[in-house]
Design an enzyme around this catalytic site. Structure first.
Site, mmCIF file in Angstrom:
data_model
loop_
_atom_site.group_PDB
_atom_site.id
_atom_site.type_symbol
_atom_site.label_atom_id
_atom_site.label_comp_id
_atom_site.label_asym_id
_atom_site.label_seq_id
_atom_site.Cartn_x
_atom_site.Cartn_y
_atom_site.Cartn_z
ATOM 1 N N GLY A 58 18.238 39.752 -18.786
ATOM 2 C CA GLY A 58 16.800 39.531 -18.760
ATOM 3 C C GLY A 58 16.395 38.679 -19.945
ATOM 4 N N ASP A 92 13.729 32.531 -16.656
ATOM 5 C CA ASP A 92 14.737 32.474 -17.710
ATOM 6 C C ASP A 92 14.602 31.227 -18.571
ATOM 7 O OD1 ASP A 92 17.182 34.642 -17.329
ATOM 8 O OD2 ASP A 92 16.007 34.319 -15.530
ATOM 9 N N LYS A 124 16.097 33.717 -11.264
ATOM 10 C CA LYS A 124 17.211 34.202 -10.461
ATOM 11 C C LYS A 124 17.258 33.496 -9.111
ATOM 12 C CE LYS A 124 20.664 36.888 -9.462
ATOM 13 N NZ LYS A 124 21.933 36.816 -10.188
#
Length: 381
Positions: free
Chosen positions: A65, A253, A264
Protein backbone atom coordinates in the site's frame (compact mmCIF):
# COMPACT_ATOMS: atom_id res chain seq x y z
CA UNK A 1 16.49 -10.77 9.96
CA UNK A 2 12.79 -11.45 10.35
CA UNK A 3 10.92 -13.36 13.03
CA UNK A 4 7.25 -14.30 13.17
CA UNK A 5 4.83 -13.76 16.02
CA UNK A 6 1.29 -15.09 15.84
CA UNK A 7 -1.66 -13.49 17.57
CA UNK A 8 -5.24 -14.63 17.87
CA UNK A 9 -7.38 -12.31 15.80
CA UNK A 10 -10.67 -12.96 17.58
CA UNK A 11 -13.19 -10.26 16.73
CA UNK A 12 -10.77 -7.39 16.93
CA UNK A 13 -10.95 -4.69 14.30
CA UNK A 14 -7.95 -4.26 12.01
CA UNK A 15 -6.71 -1.36 14.11
CA UNK A 16 -6.34 -3.79 17.04
CA UNK A 17 -3.04 -4.86 15.51
CA UNK A 18 -1.33 -1.92 13.79
CA UNK A 19 -0.06 -2.50 10.28
CA UNK A 20 3.34 -1.20 11.35
CA UNK A 21 5.02 -0.12 14.56
CA UNK A 22 8.47 0.61 16.01
CA UNK A 23 9.52 -1.19 19.17
CA UNK A 24 12.65 -1.08 21.31
CA UNK A 25 13.07 -4.37 23.22
CA UNK A 26 16.26 -4.92 25.30
CA UNK A 27 18.00 -6.70 22.41
CA UNK A 28 17.66 -3.68 20.13
CA UNK A 29 15.11 -1.76 18.05
CA UNK A 30 12.85 -3.63 15.64
CA UNK A 31 10.15 -2.84 13.12
CA UNK A 32 7.01 -4.95 13.60
CA UNK A 33 4.69 -5.56 10.64
CA UNK A 34 1.30 -7.20 10.35
CA UNK A 35 1.93 -9.84 7.65
CA UNK A 36 -0.74 -9.03 5.10
CA UNK A 37 -0.06 -12.21 3.11
CA UNK A 38 -1.56 -14.22 5.98
CA UNK A 39 -4.83 -12.33 6.17
CA UNK A 40 -7.69 -13.00 6.59
CA UNK A 41 -6.96 -16.51 7.84
CA UNK A 42 -4.64 -15.46 10.64
CA UNK A 43 -2.99 -12.40 12.11
CA UNK A 44 0.76 -12.93 12.18
CA UNK A 45 3.37 -10.29 12.87
CA UNK A 46 6.81 -10.10 11.29
CA UNK A 47 9.63 -8.67 13.39
CA UNK A 48 12.32 -7.06 11.22
CA UNK A 49 15.72 -6.45 12.78
CA UNK A 50 17.38 -5.05 9.68
CA UNK A 51 16.58 -3.35 6.39
CA UNK A 52 17.17 -6.55 4.40
CA UNK A 53 14.26 -8.24 6.18
CA UNK A 54 12.07 -5.23 5.49
CA UNK A 55 13.02 -5.30 1.80
CA UNK A 56 11.90 -8.92 1.61
CA UNK A 57 8.66 -8.06 3.42
CA UNK A 58 8.00 -5.31 0.88
CA UNK A 59 8.72 -7.55 -2.11
CA UNK A 60 6.55 -10.36 -0.79
CA UNK A 61 3.69 -7.89 -0.09
CA UNK A 62 3.71 -8.66 3.63
CA UNK A 63 3.69 -4.88 3.90
CA UNK A 64 2.08 -2.99 1.01
CA UNK A 65 0.00 0.00 0.00
CA UNK A 66 1.55 3.24 -1.18
CA UNK A 67 1.28 5.39 1.99
CA UNK A 68 2.35 2.53 4.26
CA UNK A 69 5.32 1.76 2.01
CA UNK A 70 6.50 5.32 2.52
CA UNK A 71 6.23 4.93 6.28
CA UNK A 72 7.96 1.55 6.16
CA UNK A 73 10.78 2.94 4.03
CA UNK A 74 11.41 5.74 6.51
CA UNK A 75 11.42 3.34 9.45
CA UNK A 76 13.74 1.04 7.50
CA UNK A 77 16.33 3.80 7.22
CA UNK A 78 15.93 4.52 10.93
CA UNK A 79 16.35 0.83 11.71
CA UNK A 80 19.58 0.62 9.71
CA UNK A 81 20.91 3.69 11.48
CA UNK A 82 19.93 2.50 14.95
CA UNK A 83 21.45 -0.93 14.33
CA UNK A 84 24.70 0.48 12.98
CA UNK A 85 24.30 -0.69 9.37
CA UNK A 86 25.29 1.25 6.26
CA UNK A 87 22.42 3.72 5.92
CA UNK A 88 23.09 4.63 2.30
CA UNK A 89 23.17 0.98 1.29
CA UNK A 90 19.96 0.25 3.19
CA UNK A 91 18.27 3.26 1.60
CA UNK A 92 19.19 2.09 -1.90
CA UNK A 93 17.89 -1.42 -1.25
CA UNK A 94 14.63 -0.11 0.18
CA UNK A 95 14.02 2.28 -2.72
CA UNK A 96 14.53 -0.52 -5.23
CA UNK A 97 12.26 -3.01 -3.45
CA UNK A 98 9.22 -2.01 -5.57
CA UNK A 99 9.37 0.47 -8.45
CA UNK A 100 5.87 1.89 -8.95
CA UNK A 101 4.79 3.31 -5.58
CA UNK A 102 6.55 6.67 -5.30
CA UNK A 103 5.75 6.96 -1.58
CA UNK A 104 8.42 4.36 -0.83
CA UNK A 105 11.23 6.53 -2.17
CA UNK A 106 9.70 9.64 -0.58
CA UNK A 107 9.79 8.03 2.86
CA UNK A 108 13.27 6.61 2.41
CA UNK A 109 14.71 9.91 1.23
CA UNK A 110 13.05 11.89 3.99
CA UNK A 111 14.53 9.75 6.75
CA UNK A 112 17.89 9.57 4.99
CA UNK A 113 18.01 13.35 4.62
CA UNK A 114 17.30 13.77 8.33
CA UNK A 115 20.04 11.27 9.14
CA UNK A 116 22.58 12.99 6.88
CA UNK A 117 21.75 16.45 8.20
CA UNK A 118 22.12 15.39 11.83
CA UNK A 119 25.35 13.54 11.10
CA UNK A 120 26.82 16.56 9.33
CA UNK A 121 25.74 18.84 12.15
CA UNK A 122 26.84 16.74 15.12
CA UNK A 123 29.17 14.05 13.81
CA UNK A 124 27.35 11.69 16.18
CA UNK A 125 25.86 8.50 14.65
CA UNK A 126 23.53 8.10 17.62
CA UNK A 127 22.10 11.58 17.17
CA UNK A 128 21.74 10.90 13.45
CA UNK A 129 19.83 7.68 14.16
CA UNK A 130 17.52 9.57 16.51
CA UNK A 131 16.89 12.15 13.78
CA UNK A 132 16.03 9.45 11.24
CA UNK A 133 13.57 7.86 13.64
CA UNK A 134 11.99 11.24 14.39
CA UNK A 135 11.50 11.79 10.64
CA UNK A 136 9.86 8.38 10.28
CA UNK A 137 7.55 8.99 13.22
CA UNK A 138 6.61 12.41 11.87
CA UNK A 139 5.75 10.92 8.48
CA UNK A 140 3.67 8.23 10.21
CA UNK A 141 1.71 10.87 12.13
CA UNK A 142 1.30 13.10 9.10
CA UNK A 143 -0.13 10.21 7.09
CA UNK A 144 -2.67 9.48 9.83
CA UNK A 145 -3.77 13.12 9.80
CA UNK A 146 -3.85 13.17 5.99
CA UNK A 147 -6.09 10.10 6.03
CA UNK A 148 -8.66 11.85 8.19
CA UNK A 149 -8.65 14.94 5.98
CA UNK A 150 -8.96 12.87 2.80
CA UNK A 151 -11.98 11.12 4.27
CA UNK A 152 -13.64 14.44 5.02
CA UNK A 153 -12.88 15.91 1.59
CA UNK A 154 -13.95 12.72 -0.15
CA UNK A 155 -17.26 12.50 1.68
CA UNK A 156 -18.00 16.14 0.91
CA UNK A 157 -17.32 15.47 -2.77
CA UNK A 158 -19.58 12.40 -2.76
CA UNK A 159 -22.37 14.40 -1.18
CA UNK A 160 -21.90 17.12 -3.81
CA UNK A 161 -21.93 14.68 -6.73
CA UNK A 162 -24.55 12.34 -5.26
CA UNK A 163 -26.94 14.35 -3.05
CA UNK A 164 -29.28 12.40 -0.86
CA UNK A 165 -26.94 9.70 0.39
CA UNK A 166 -27.53 6.01 -0.14
CA UNK A 167 -24.18 5.74 -1.92
CA UNK A 168 -23.33 2.48 -3.69
CA UNK A 169 -19.56 2.58 -4.01
CA UNK A 170 -17.33 0.26 -6.00
CA UNK A 171 -13.73 -0.05 -4.85
CA UNK A 172 -10.70 -1.93 -6.14
CA UNK A 173 -7.73 -3.47 -4.33
CA UNK A 174 -7.22 -2.43 -0.69
CA UNK A 175 -7.05 1.12 0.60
CA UNK A 176 -7.90 0.98 4.30
CA UNK A 177 -5.94 1.02 7.54
CA UNK A 178 -3.73 -1.78 6.21
CA UNK A 179 -2.11 0.68 3.77
CA UNK A 180 -1.93 3.76 5.94
CA UNK A 181 -0.92 5.36 9.19
CA UNK A 182 -4.62 6.16 9.63
CA UNK A 183 -7.84 4.69 8.21
CA UNK A 184 -6.65 4.71 4.64
CA UNK A 185 -7.39 6.54 1.41
CA UNK A 186 -10.39 5.49 -0.71
CA UNK A 187 -11.64 3.07 1.94
CA UNK A 188 -11.50 5.87 4.53
CA UNK A 189 -13.97 7.84 2.42
CA UNK A 190 -16.32 4.86 2.21
CA UNK A 191 -15.95 4.36 5.96
CA UNK A 192 -16.82 8.00 6.59
CA UNK A 193 -19.93 7.57 4.44
CA UNK A 194 -20.83 4.46 6.43
CA UNK A 195 -20.45 6.27 9.75
CA UNK A 196 -22.58 9.13 8.46
CA UNK A 197 -25.31 6.71 7.46
CA UNK A 198 -24.87 7.49 3.77
CA UNK A 199 -23.30 4.24 2.52
CA UNK A 200 -25.86 1.85 1.07
CA UNK A 201 -23.43 -0.75 -0.29
CA UNK A 202 -19.68 -1.20 -0.74
CA UNK A 203 -18.94 -3.28 -3.83
CA UNK A 204 -15.54 -4.94 -3.37
CA UNK A 205 -13.63 -6.14 -6.42
CA UNK A 206 -11.74 -9.30 -5.46
CA UNK A 207 -8.75 -7.80 -7.32
CA UNK A 208 -6.81 -10.40 -9.27
CA UNK A 209 -4.30 -11.92 -9.13
CA UNK A 210 -3.45 -11.47 -5.44
CA UNK A 211 -7.00 -10.94 -4.18
CA UNK A 212 -6.28 -7.91 -2.02
CA UNK A 213 -9.94 -6.97 -2.28
CA UNK A 214 -11.25 -10.35 -1.18
CA UNK A 215 -8.60 -10.95 1.46
CA UNK A 216 -8.07 -7.46 2.82
CA UNK A 217 -10.82 -4.99 1.89
CA UNK A 218 -13.57 -7.47 2.75
CA UNK A 219 -11.70 -8.17 6.00
CA UNK A 220 -11.69 -4.49 6.89
CA UNK A 221 -15.28 -3.90 5.75
CA UNK A 222 -16.56 -6.82 7.81
CA UNK A 223 -14.79 -5.61 10.93
CA UNK A 224 -16.18 -2.13 10.43
CA UNK A 225 -19.74 -3.53 10.14
CA UNK A 226 -20.14 -2.11 6.63
CA UNK A 227 -22.69 -3.46 4.16
CA UNK A 228 -20.45 -4.94 1.48
CA UNK A 229 -20.57 -7.45 -1.36
CA UNK A 230 -17.60 -9.16 -3.00
CA UNK A 231 -17.51 -9.58 -6.77
CA UNK A 232 -15.09 -10.91 -9.35
CA UNK A 233 -13.27 -8.20 -11.26
CA UNK A 234 -14.90 -9.14 -14.55
CA UNK A 235 -18.40 -8.89 -13.01
CA UNK A 236 -18.05 -5.12 -12.63
CA UNK A 237 -19.37 -4.48 -16.12
CA UNK A 238 -22.69 -6.17 -15.45
CA UNK A 239 -22.95 -4.26 -12.16
CA UNK A 240 -22.56 -0.95 -14.00
CA UNK A 241 -25.02 -2.05 -16.67
CA UNK A 242 -27.61 -2.84 -13.99
CA UNK A 243 -27.26 0.70 -12.59
CA UNK A 244 -25.96 -0.56 -9.26
CA UNK A 245 -22.86 1.67 -8.99
CA UNK A 246 -23.06 5.33 -7.97
CA UNK A 247 -19.32 6.02 -7.73
CA UNK A 248 -15.95 4.33 -8.02
CA UNK A 249 -13.36 5.04 -5.32
CA UNK A 250 -9.77 3.84 -5.73
CA UNK A 251 -6.37 4.70 -4.33
CA UNK A 252 -3.13 5.27 -6.23
CA UNK A 253 0.49 4.18 -6.12
CA UNK A 254 1.80 7.03 -8.25
CA UNK A 255 0.15 10.06 -9.79
CA UNK A 256 2.11 11.67 -12.62
CA UNK A 257 2.38 15.42 -13.07
CA UNK A 258 -0.31 15.37 -15.76
CA UNK A 259 -2.76 13.55 -13.46
CA UNK A 260 -2.28 10.04 -14.87
CA UNK A 261 -2.93 7.52 -12.11
CA UNK A 262 -1.11 4.23 -11.57
CA UNK A 263 -3.10 1.86 -9.40
CA UNK A 264 -3.61 -1.87 -8.99
CA UNK A 265 -4.18 -3.56 -12.34
CA UNK A 266 -7.87 -3.52 -13.22
CA UNK A 267 -8.36 0.13 -12.30
CA UNK A 268 -8.17 1.41 -15.89
CA UNK A 269 -11.01 -0.85 -17.13
CA UNK A 270 -13.14 0.44 -14.26
CA UNK A 271 -12.45 4.01 -15.38
CA UNK A 272 -13.57 3.16 -18.91
CA UNK A 273 -16.73 1.50 -17.60
CA UNK A 274 -17.43 4.44 -15.31
CA UNK A 275 -17.08 6.94 -18.16
CA UNK A 276 -19.41 4.95 -20.42
CA UNK A 277 -22.03 4.66 -17.68
CA UNK A 278 -21.65 8.29 -16.47
CA UNK A 279 -20.46 7.25 -13.01
CA UNK A 280 -17.91 9.38 -11.09
CA UNK A 281 -14.44 7.81 -10.96
CA UNK A 282 -12.62 9.23 -7.94
CA UNK A 283 -9.00 8.70 -6.90
CA UNK A 284 -8.10 9.26 -3.24
CA UNK A 285 -4.41 9.60 -2.37
CA UNK A 286 -2.10 11.74 -0.22
CA UNK A 287 0.10 14.36 -1.85
CA UNK A 288 3.12 12.12 -1.26
CA UNK A 289 1.70 9.95 -4.06
CA UNK A 290 1.92 12.81 -6.57
CA UNK A 291 5.26 12.67 -8.39
CA UNK A 292 6.05 15.92 -10.23
CA UNK A 293 9.20 14.29 -11.64
CA UNK A 294 7.07 11.80 -13.61
CA UNK A 295 5.62 13.89 -16.44
CA UNK A 296 2.92 11.53 -17.70
CA UNK A 297 1.48 8.05 -17.54
CA UNK A 298 3.83 6.65 -20.16
CA UNK A 299 6.74 7.53 -17.87
CA UNK A 300 5.48 5.45 -14.95
CA UNK A 301 7.41 2.22 -14.47
CA UNK A 302 4.88 -0.58 -14.03
CA UNK A 303 6.01 -3.46 -11.83
CA UNK A 304 5.76 -6.91 -13.42
CA UNK A 305 4.90 -9.71 -10.99
CA UNK A 306 5.87 -13.40 -11.29
CA UNK A 307 3.77 -15.49 -13.65
CA UNK A 308 3.02 -18.17 -11.07
CA UNK A 309 0.71 -15.71 -9.30
CA UNK A 310 -1.61 -16.20 -12.29
CA UNK A 311 -0.88 -19.81 -13.25
CA UNK A 312 -1.22 -21.17 -9.70
CA UNK A 313 -3.73 -20.79 -6.90
CA UNK A 314 -1.99 -20.79 -3.54
CA UNK A 315 -2.80 -20.23 0.09
CA UNK A 316 -2.25 -16.54 0.98
CA UNK A 317 0.99 -17.28 2.83
CA UNK A 318 2.48 -19.68 0.26
CA UNK A 319 5.72 -18.30 -1.09
CA UNK A 320 7.37 -18.96 -4.42
CA UNK A 321 6.53 -20.99 -7.50
CA UNK A 322 5.35 -24.52 -6.88
CA UNK A 323 3.58 -23.61 -3.65
CA UNK A 324 0.09 -23.75 -5.11
CA UNK A 325 -2.30 -25.69 -7.30
CA UNK A 326 -1.71 -25.24 -11.05
CA UNK A 327 -4.66 -23.76 -12.94
CA UNK A 328 -2.87 -23.54 -16.31
CA UNK A 329 -0.76 -26.01 -18.29
CA UNK A 330 2.86 -26.38 -17.22
CA UNK A 331 5.01 -23.82 -19.01
CA UNK A 332 2.21 -21.32 -19.62
CA UNK A 333 3.51 -17.77 -19.86
CA UNK A 334 1.53 -15.17 -17.92
CA UNK A 335 1.21 -11.43 -18.37
CA UNK A 336 1.05 -10.15 -14.81
CA UNK A 337 1.52 -6.39 -14.37
CA UNK A 338 0.91 -5.23 -10.83
CA UNK A 339 -0.57 -1.91 -11.98
CA UNK A 340 -2.20 -0.15 -14.90
CA UNK A 341 -2.37 3.56 -15.70
CA UNK A 342 -5.57 5.59 -16.01
CA UNK A 343 -5.31 8.80 -18.08
CA UNK A 344 -6.47 12.01 -16.40
CA UNK A 345 -9.39 12.54 -18.76
CA UNK A 346 -11.06 9.44 -17.28
CA UNK A 347 -10.62 10.63 -13.68
CA UNK A 348 -13.50 12.69 -12.28
CA UNK A 349 -11.50 13.97 -9.33
CA UNK A 350 -8.34 13.38 -7.33
CA UNK A 351 -8.93 13.83 -3.61
CA UNK A 352 -5.97 14.64 -1.35
CA UNK A 353 -5.56 15.85 2.21
CA UNK A 354 -5.42 19.41 0.86
CA UNK A 355 -8.63 19.16 -1.15
CA UNK A 356 -9.86 17.84 -4.48
CA UNK A 357 -8.88 18.53 -8.06
CA UNK A 358 -11.63 18.38 -10.70
CA UNK A 359 -11.25 18.42 -13.62
CA UNK A 360 -7.87 16.77 -13.38
CA UNK A 361 -5.21 18.80 -15.20
CA UNK A 362 -1.48 19.27 -14.78
CA UNK A 363 -2.02 22.92 -13.85
CA UNK A 364 -4.65 22.20 -11.19
CA UNK A 365 -2.56 19.40 -9.69
CA UNK A 366 0.55 21.59 -9.55
CA UNK A 367 -1.43 24.36 -7.87
CA UNK A 368 -2.77 21.94 -5.26
CA UNK A 369 0.70 20.58 -4.51
CA UNK A 370 2.04 24.12 -4.11
CA UNK A 371 -0.46 25.03 -1.38
CA UNK A 372 0.91 25.27 2.17
CA UNK A 373 -0.19 22.30 4.28
CA UNK A 374 -3.34 22.74 6.36
CA UNK A 375 -2.42 24.28 9.68
CA UNK A 376 0.92 25.61 8.43
CA UNK A 377 1.83 29.10 9.65
CA UNK A 378 1.39 31.86 7.06
CA UNK A 379 4.47 32.97 5.18
CA UNK A 380 5.42 36.52 6.16
CA UNK A 381 6.01 39.04 3.39
Amino acid sequence: MVDQQARTGGDKRPSGIPAIRWEEPPEGPVLVLLDQTRLPAEEVELVCTDAAALVEAIRSLAVRGAPLLGIAGAYGVALAAARGFDVAEAARALEEARPTAVNLSVGVRRAQAAHQAALARTGDPTAAAVAALAAARALHQEDAEASARMAAHGLALLDELLPGGGHRILTHCNTGSLVSGGEGTAFAVALAAHRAGRLRRLWVDETRPLLQGARLTAYEAARSDMAYTLLTDNAAGSLFAAGEVDAVLIGADRIAADGSVANKVGSYPLAVLARYHHVPFIVVAPLTTVDPDTPDGASIEVEQRPGFEVTEVAAPHAAGAGGGIPVAPLGTQAYNPAFDVTPPELVTAIVTEEGAVSPVTAEALAELCARPPAGAPPVSS
